[in-house]
Design a protein around this motif. Sequence first.
Motif, PDB file in Angstrom:
ATOM      1  N   ASN A 103      -4.604   0.952   4.491  1.00  0.00           N
ATOM      2  CA  ASN A 103      -4.036   1.595   5.672  1.00  0.00           C
ATOM      3  C   ASN A 103      -2.549   1.851   5.466  1.00  0.00           C
ATOM      4  O   ASN A 103      -1.793   0.948   5.079  1.00  0.00           O
ATOM      5  N   SER A 106      -0.142  -0.540   7.497  1.00  0.00           N
ATOM      6  CA  SER A 106      -0.051  -1.979   7.236  1.00  0.00           C
ATOM      7  C   SER A 106       0.172  -2.317   5.763  1.00  0.00           C
ATOM      8  O   SER A 106       0.408  -3.476   5.428  1.00  0.00           O
ATOM      9  N   THR A 107       0.110  -1.341   4.893  1.00  0.00           N
ATOM     10  CA  THR A 107       0.277  -1.593   3.457  1.00  0.00           C
ATOM     11  C   THR A 107       1.751  -1.583   3.085  1.00  0.00           C
ATOM     12  O   THR A 107       2.512  -0.720   3.537  1.00  0.00           O
TER      13      THR A 107
END
Length: 300
Positions: A103, A106-107
């Motif tokens: 993602n 969120s990465t």
Amino acid sequence: MNVMANVASKRSKLIEDQLGQRFTLPDVFFEFIGYIQLLWMTDMFDALMFVPTAVLVILHERPWRVVSRLLLSWGLASVIRITTVAITSVPDPRPSCEYAKGNVFSTFTLHRCGDAIYSGHTLIFVICSLVWSSFAPRNWVGRTLTAFVYGLSIAGSLVVIANRAHYTIDVLLAWYIGPGAWYTVAWFWYWHITKRGRLLRIEFPVEVGRHRDSDSEEKCQRRRVELGLMPDGTPYDPVALYLDALHGRGVRGVEPELSPPTSSAARTAEKQEMDDATPSNINDECVLTINGAASSQAHL
């Protein structure tokens, strides 16, 4: 910034998939500067720039003003970078970069591919150098340290290119956009903060027009006149000055000086002088004037 860099990394992966291999765009400086695999040096130069700049901020007479200019300029340049990093995707210049996976929200990946246009590390070099140019002491020590900081900035920029962390165009864009953001913030700050009497505690930590306790009153007054400010920080208003003087209140923000007490004999003499200066036939003159105007009007 992290989200848009992840988007750029995923889009950069499409180039490799289409070509079937890693591909680097031609770059003039790549031909003259050898390739090194010491990415930690780019972060080290960031620290080398931050430490002396932090010392300058702490020792400066107006630290909050320096911090405000630094953060606003850095923030503006970073917003510009957010709009450019994922718009045009280019092959990453580093053969060992990693593509972002998962993602994009969120990465978080260090030294990811596609995070190219333009160099965020160089932007930090440039902004810190501009802090020294604008706020370093105006003596030989300040000039020497400013030259040293600029030397670190240039060396750090070359290290970024040598590590193939960015193309040369990415580094040059940071050197162009950084000063543009710095002086744009300076212009906005002067005309919309200082000249309008806003955030005066940041601009003048002691009082309006006074940067430090040792500043003379003449110097403070000159600063207020140059900025068009009243002693209380409000914009210069000649009508308010006239009304304050008319009612004996003095200038706003400055306590009026108390006149020495006057004796009763002096007050009596002053009153007598005013009575003698007042014409005794002032009422007759007013009546004659009014009657004359009335007669002229009736004649017309």
